[in-house]
Design a protein around this motif. Structure first.
Motif, PDB file in Angstrom:
ATOM      1  N   LEU A 264      44.964 -19.450  13.906  1.00  0.00           N
ATOM      2  CA  LEU A 264      46.170 -18.709  14.299  1.00  0.00           C
ATOM      3  C   LEU A 264      46.187 -19.726  16.463  1.00  0.00           C
ATOM      4  CD1 LEU A 264      47.011 -15.556  12.844  1.00  0.00           C
ATOM      5  CD2 LEU A 264      47.726 -17.401  12.775  1.00  0.00           C
ATOM      6  N   ARG A 265      46.970 -19.871  16.200  1.00  0.00           N
ATOM      7  CA  ARG A 265      46.884 -20.587  18.068  1.00  0.00           C
ATOM      8  C   ARG A 265      47.873 -19.303  19.127  1.00  0.00           C
ATOM      9  NH1 ARG A 265      49.476 -25.334  20.892  1.00  0.00           N
ATOM     10  NH2 ARG A 265      50.941 -23.864  21.588  1.00  0.00           N
TER      11      ARG A 265
ATOM     12  N   LEU B  19      49.925 -17.576  22.194  1.00  0.00           N
ATOM     13  CA  LEU B  19      50.808 -17.881  22.843  1.00  0.00           C
ATOM     14  C   LEU B  19      50.376 -16.839  24.312  1.00  0.00           C
ATOM     15  CD1 LEU B  19      53.648 -19.008  20.490  1.00  0.00           C
ATOM     16  CD2 LEU B  19      51.950 -20.740  21.344  1.00  0.00           C
TER      17      LEU B  19
ATOM     18  N   SER C 243      52.428 -12.664  20.403  1.00  0.00           N
ATOM     19  CA  SER C 243      52.476 -14.210  19.618  1.00  0.00           C
ATOM     20  C   SER C 243      51.197 -15.282  19.082  1.00  0.00           C
ATOM     21  CB  SER C 243      53.904 -14.364  19.991  1.00  0.00           C
ATOM     22  OG  SER C 243      55.092 -14.197  20.130  1.00  0.00           O
ATOM     23  N   TYR C 244      51.328 -15.474  18.287  1.00  0.00           N
ATOM     24  CA  TYR C 244      50.308 -16.143  17.834  1.00  0.00           C
ATOM     25  C   TYR C 244      51.806 -17.698  16.835  1.00  0.00           C
ATOM     26  CZ  TYR C 244      47.451 -13.515  17.808  1.00  0.00           C
ATOM     27  OH  TYR C 244      46.725 -11.998  18.615  1.00  0.00           O
ATOM     28  N   GLU C 245      50.971 -19.224  16.682  1.00  0.00           N
ATOM     29  CA  GLU C 245      51.892 -20.584  16.261  1.00  0.00           C
ATOM     30  C   GLU C 245      50.733 -20.827  15.260  1.00  0.00           C
ATOM     31  OE1 GLU C 245      53.142 -24.352  18.096  1.00  0.00           O
ATOM     32  OE2 GLU C 245      51.719 -23.812  18.776  1.00  0.00           O
TER      33      GLU C 245
ATOM     34  N   ARG D 142      48.751 -22.794  13.129  1.00  0.00           N
ATOM     35  CA  ARG D 142      48.457 -24.353  13.679  1.00  0.00           C
ATOM     36  C   ARG D 142      47.793 -25.208  12.073  1.00  0.00           C
ATOM     37  NH1 ARG D 142      50.871 -26.989  17.382  1.00  0.00           N
ATOM     38  NH2 ARG D 142      49.267 -28.135  17.353  1.00  0.00           N
TER      39      ARG D 142
ATOM     40  N   VAL E 141      54.380 -14.390  14.540  1.00  0.00           N
ATOM     41  CA  VAL E 141      53.479 -15.632  14.166  1.00  0.00           C
ATOM     42  C   VAL E 141      54.892 -16.818  13.522  1.00  0.00           C
ATOM     43  CG1 VAL E 141      51.938 -16.453  12.738  1.00  0.00           C
ATOM     44  CG2 VAL E 141      51.708 -14.783  13.183  1.00  0.00           C
ATOM     45  N   TYR E 142      54.546 -18.167  14.292  1.00  0.00           N
ATOM     46  CA  TYR E 142      55.870 -19.139  14.634  1.00  0.00           C
ATOM     47  C   TYR E 142      54.868 -19.891  13.468  1.00  0.00           C
ATOM     48  CZ  TYR E 142      57.768 -16.240  17.536  1.00  0.00           C
ATOM     49  OH  TYR E 142      58.736 -15.554  19.332  1.00  0.00           O
ATOM     50  N   GLY E 143      55.685 -20.562  12.397  1.00  0.00           N
ATOM     51  CA  GLY E 143      55.510 -22.006  11.824  1.00  0.00           C
ATOM     52  C   GLY E 143      56.331 -23.015  11.604  1.00  0.00           C
TER      53      GLY E 143
ATOM     54  N   ASN F 249      59.251 -17.974  10.320  1.00  0.00           N
ATOM     55  CA  ASN F 249      58.476 -17.471  11.648  1.00  0.00           C
ATOM     56  C   ASN F 249      58.655 -15.545  10.663  1.00  0.00           C
ATOM     57  OD1 ASN F 249      58.711 -19.162  12.954  1.00  0.00           O
ATOM     58  ND2 ASN F 249      60.683 -18.688  13.338  1.00  0.00           N
TER      59      ASN F 249
END
Length: 68
Positions: free
Chosen positions: A3-4, A6, A18-20, A22, A57-59, A63
């Motif tokens: 989880l990166r 943001l 927020s996280y992306e 990865r 969390v964005y995938g 999301n």
């Protein structure tokens, strides 16, 4: 999988941290599996959670938003 964060892990203008999600594509599975469960976690301090309305969390394909 990771989880990166943001916005450097701080809440955005709406109050969400927020996280992306990865995925490291350099690690190939043999044979490749399309429908697998991937799990990632990240520590979020109580101080950051106190400032936030929720977590997003964005995938790549979906999301997830959790609010309190």
């Amino acid at each position: 999988v990771s989880l990166r964060p943001l916005n450097n892990g701080f809440p955005d203008a709406e109050g969400y941290i927020s996280y992306e999600l990865r995925y490291d594509i350099t690690q190939e599975l043999n044979p490749p599996r399309r429908n697998q469960v991937l799990t990632a976690a990240r520590f979020v301090s109580n101080a950051k959670l106190a400032e936030a309305v929720g977590i997003r969390v964005y995938g790549a394909d979906n999301n997830r938003t959790i609010s309190r």
